[in-house]
Design an enzyme around this catalytic site. Sequence first.
Site, PDB file in Angstrom:
ATOM      1  N   SER A 125       0.816  -1.222   0.000  1.00 31.57           N
ATOM      2  CA  SER A 125       0.000   0.000   0.000  1.00 31.57           C
ATOM      3  C   SER A 125       0.837   1.253   0.000  1.00 31.57           C
ATOM      4  O   SER A 125       0.307   2.344  -0.188  1.00 31.57           O
ATOM      5  CB  SER A 125      -0.866   0.098   1.256  1.00 31.57           C
ATOM      6  OG  SER A 125      -1.333  -1.099   1.683  1.00 31.57           O
ATOM      7  N   HIS A 149      -1.452  -2.013  -7.007  1.00 34.44           N
ATOM      8  CA  HIS A 149      -2.057  -1.698  -5.718  1.00 34.44           C
ATOM      9  C   HIS A 149      -3.582  -1.713  -5.820  1.00 34.44           C
ATOM     10  O   HIS A 149      -4.192  -0.847  -6.439  1.00 34.44           O
ATOM     11  CB  HIS A 149      -1.562  -0.324  -5.225  1.00 34.44           C
ATOM     12  CG  HIS A 149      -2.185   0.079  -3.933  1.00 34.44           C
ATOM     13  ND1 HIS A 149      -2.713   1.325  -3.706  1.00 34.44           N
ATOM     14  CD2 HIS A 149      -2.398  -0.620  -2.796  1.00 34.44           C
ATOM     15  CE1 HIS A 149      -3.205   1.372  -2.491  1.00 34.44           C
ATOM     16  NE2 HIS A 149      -3.026   0.201  -1.917  1.00 34.44           N
ATOM     17  N   GLU A 191      -3.978   0.605  -8.932  1.00 33.14           N
ATOM     18  CA  GLU A 191      -2.872   1.444  -9.404  1.00 33.14           C
ATOM     19  C   GLU A 191      -1.743   0.548  -9.917  1.00 33.14           C
ATOM     20  O   GLU A 191      -1.340  -0.389  -9.223  1.00 33.14           O
ATOM     21  CB  GLU A 191      -2.329   2.286  -8.258  1.00 33.14           C
ATOM     22  CG  GLU A 191      -3.324   3.296  -7.734  1.00 33.14           C
ATOM     23  CD  GLU A 191      -2.782   4.019  -6.507  1.00 33.14           C
ATOM     24  OE1 GLU A 191      -2.313   5.149  -6.656  1.00 33.14           O
ATOM     25  OE2 GLU A 191      -2.824   3.445  -5.404  1.00 33.14           O
ATOM     26  N   ASN A 238      -3.481   6.405  -1.936  1.00 34.75           N
ATOM     27  CA  ASN A 238      -3.337   6.472  -0.481  1.00 34.75           C
ATOM     28  C   ASN A 238      -2.948   7.862  -0.017  1.00 34.75           C
ATOM     29  O   ASN A 238      -3.281   8.263   1.100  1.00 34.75           O
ATOM     30  CB  ASN A 238      -2.330   5.435   0.017  1.00 34.75           C
ATOM     31  CG  ASN A 238      -3.060   4.188   0.477  1.00 34.75           C
ATOM     32  OD1 ASN A 238      -4.267   4.247   0.741  1.00 34.75           O
ATOM     33  ND2 ASN A 238      -2.378   3.085   0.561  1.00 34.75           N
TER      34      ASN A 238
HETATM   35  N1  NAD Z   1      -6.198  -4.234   3.907  1.00 37.37           N
HETATM   36  C1  NAD Z   1      -6.253  -3.256   3.018  1.00 37.37           C
HETATM   37  O1  NAD Z   1      -7.170  -2.433   3.023  1.00 37.37           O
HETATM   38  C2  NAD Z   1      -5.198  -3.158   1.953  1.00 37.37           C
HETATM   39  C3  NAD Z   1      -5.475  -2.412   0.791  1.00 37.37           C
HETATM   40  C4  NAD Z   1      -4.517  -2.347  -0.232  1.00 37.37           C
HETATM   41  C5  NAD Z   1      -3.299  -2.994  -0.071  1.00 37.37           C
HETATM   42  N2  NAD Z   1      -3.057  -3.687   1.092  1.00 37.37           N
HETATM   43  C6  NAD Z   1      -1.750  -4.337   1.201  1.00 37.37           C
HETATM   44  O2  NAD Z   1      -1.911  -5.725   0.911  1.00 37.37           O
HETATM   45  C7  NAD Z   1      -0.972  -6.482   1.691  1.00 37.37           C
HETATM   46  C8  NAD Z   1      -1.744  -7.498   2.512  1.00 37.37           C
HETATM   47  O3  NAD Z   1      -2.635  -6.818   3.366  1.00 37.37           O
HETATM   48  P1  NAD Z   1      -3.874  -7.564   4.043  1.00 37.37           P
HETATM   49  O4  NAD Z   1      -4.727  -6.472   4.600  1.00 37.37           O
HETATM   50  O5  NAD Z   1      -4.445  -8.556   3.123  1.00 37.37           O
HETATM   51  O6  NAD Z   1      -3.116  -8.308   5.238  1.00 37.37           O
HETATM   52  P2  NAD Z   1      -3.619  -9.559   6.111  1.00 37.37           P
HETATM   53  O7  NAD Z   1      -2.898  -9.449   7.403  1.00 37.37           O
HETATM   54  O8  NAD Z   1      -5.105  -9.653   6.113  1.00 37.37           O
HETATM   55  O9  NAD Z   1      -3.067 -10.830   5.293  1.00 37.37           O
HETATM   56  C9  NAD Z   1      -1.715 -11.084   5.114  1.00 37.37           C
HETATM   57  C10 NAD Z   1      -1.544 -12.603   5.006  1.00 37.37           C
HETATM   58  O10 NAD Z   1      -0.201 -12.869   4.613  1.00 37.37           O
HETATM   59  C11 NAD Z   1       0.232 -14.009   5.318  1.00 37.37           C
HETATM   60  N3  NAD Z   1       1.696 -13.969   5.309  1.00 37.37           N
HETATM   61  C12 NAD Z   1       2.514 -13.138   6.024  1.00 37.37           C
HETATM   62  N4  NAD Z   1       3.801 -13.372   5.679  1.00 37.37           N
HETATM   63  C13 NAD Z   1       3.786 -14.347   4.731  1.00 37.37           C
HETATM   64  C14 NAD Z   1       4.803 -14.994   3.962  1.00 37.37           C
HETATM   65  N5  NAD Z   1       6.080 -14.686   4.106  1.00 37.37           N
HETATM   66  N6  NAD Z   1       4.414 -15.955   3.072  1.00 37.37           N
HETATM   67  C15 NAD Z   1       3.109 -16.284   2.918  1.00 37.37           C
HETATM   68  N7  NAD Z   1       2.108 -15.686   3.615  1.00 37.37           N
HETATM   69  C16 NAD Z   1       2.446 -14.736   4.496  1.00 37.37           C
HETATM   70  C17 NAD Z   1      -0.399 -13.897   6.682  1.00 37.37           C
HETATM   71  O11 NAD Z   1      -0.464 -15.169   7.310  1.00 37.37           O
HETATM   72  C18 NAD Z   1      -1.775 -13.334   6.335  1.00 37.37           C
HETATM   73  O12 NAD Z   1      -2.731 -14.361   6.137  1.00 37.37           O
HETATM   74  C19 NAD Z   1      -0.180  -5.469   2.499  1.00 37.37           C
HETATM   75  O13 NAD Z   1       0.976  -5.113   1.826  1.00 37.37           O
HETATM   76  C20 NAD Z   1      -1.123  -4.295   2.585  1.00 37.37           C
HETATM   77  O14 NAD Z   1      -0.476  -3.080   2.810  1.00 37.37           O
HETATM   78  C21 NAD Z   1      -3.970  -3.800   2.080  1.00 37.37           C
END
Ligand code: NAD
Length: 315
Positions: free
Chosen positions: A123, A144, A156, A195
């Site tokens: 993000s 993104h 994005e 963002n």
């Molecule tokens: N939540 C949002 O609103 C949002 C929006 C856009 C982008 N993002 C980005 O997306 C990414 C994920 O966010 P999220 O909200 O889905 O997080 P989340 O915590 O819901 O999920 C992350 C998952 O990754 C797994 N994980 C962690 N390390 C790992 C590894 N080395 N190998 C395999 N699995 C692994 C965890 O067990 C977890 O299930 C982040 O970079 C976040 O910034 C999030």
Amino acid sequence: MKLDDIRNISIIGAGIMGHGIAQVFALGGYAVCLNDAIPEALERAMVRIRENLRIFTANGFVTEEEAAVAFGRITTEPNLDQSVKNADIVIEAVKENAAIKQALFEHLDAVCPAHTILASNSSSLLISEFGSTTKRQDKMVLAHWYNPPHIVPAVEVIRGAGTSDETADLMYDILKKVKKLPVRINKEIPGYLLNRIQMALVREAWYLWQAGVASAEDIDLAVKGSIGFRLASIGPLLTSDLGGQDTFCAVAQYLFPLISDAHTPPESYVKMVEGGDLGMKTGKGFYNYSKEEWDAVIEKRDKEFLQRLKNLYWE
Ligand SMILES: NC(=O)c1ccc[n+]([C@@H]2O[C@H](COP(=O)([O-])OP(=O)(O)OC[C@H]3O[C@@H](n4cnc5c(N)ncnc54)[C@H](O)[C@@H]3O)[C@@H](O)[C@H]2O)c1
């Protein structure tokens, strides 16, 4: 690699974002392999995808048969190396942490086929930085997505310093093909485009809440019924053209010195987070709801989002 050569997509991280991204590619006709470091996360992801597809079906987006076929295209694989061995594109959606992403990309670079594109859903981080140690800079790109990724159209597409035109174009084209709304970001800057805009709005909302200018409910209500209502159809720049730039400029000159330019989130907000009130994840944030009430919030959100999606973007 050409768009038509792409068959297999692997998603690493099956959390909030990963499971929704998997659904999009499965509905778009791709074989999707979902990996997570925690096996239960994979089980939870499949339950969520099934439920999301049910909501899609109930709202007339896909037929029950299409949903079933899409669901069947998704496999889960707890072993990272196995999960990417046939991947044409890998999209990582693991925790927002540069060191974790860097280690993951180094590993993916070593084990993925030579043609595989490595994409990140970070993000805020810059792929040129956390991805700088891989040997395939030309095949790395940031895509993104927005939450919930299976519904919100915009994604994005941000190039790193070494990203090739071919990789950036392929990512753009495949996102279009799976009915998303890709947006090219010309300069790689932290927070990218969306963002930065979102956080500017959220910062002001948090500070207004801390100052007691209105309740959390009323802040949300006011934004939904005005700025938010407009933004789904006309962006902020067209809004200011329609409102008159003389008026917008005068308001900006008066208000810019008065609105928040804080470099940290407000104290009361940080206290809330440090106290474990993380929102839906823990049951309480600005709102304090039961599990059933949070479920109802999501169901209502998705129904409204899907309606808007149908009106604005879905053929
Ligand atoms: N939540 C949002 O609103 C949002 C929006 C856009 C982008 N993002 C980005 O997306 C990414 C994920 O966010 P999220 O909200 O889905 O997080 P989340 O915590 O819901 O999920 C992350 C998952 O990754 C797994 N994980 C962690 N390390 C790992 C590894 N080395 N190998 C395999 N699995 C692994 C965890 O067990 C977890 O299930 C982040 O970079 C976040 O910034 C999030």
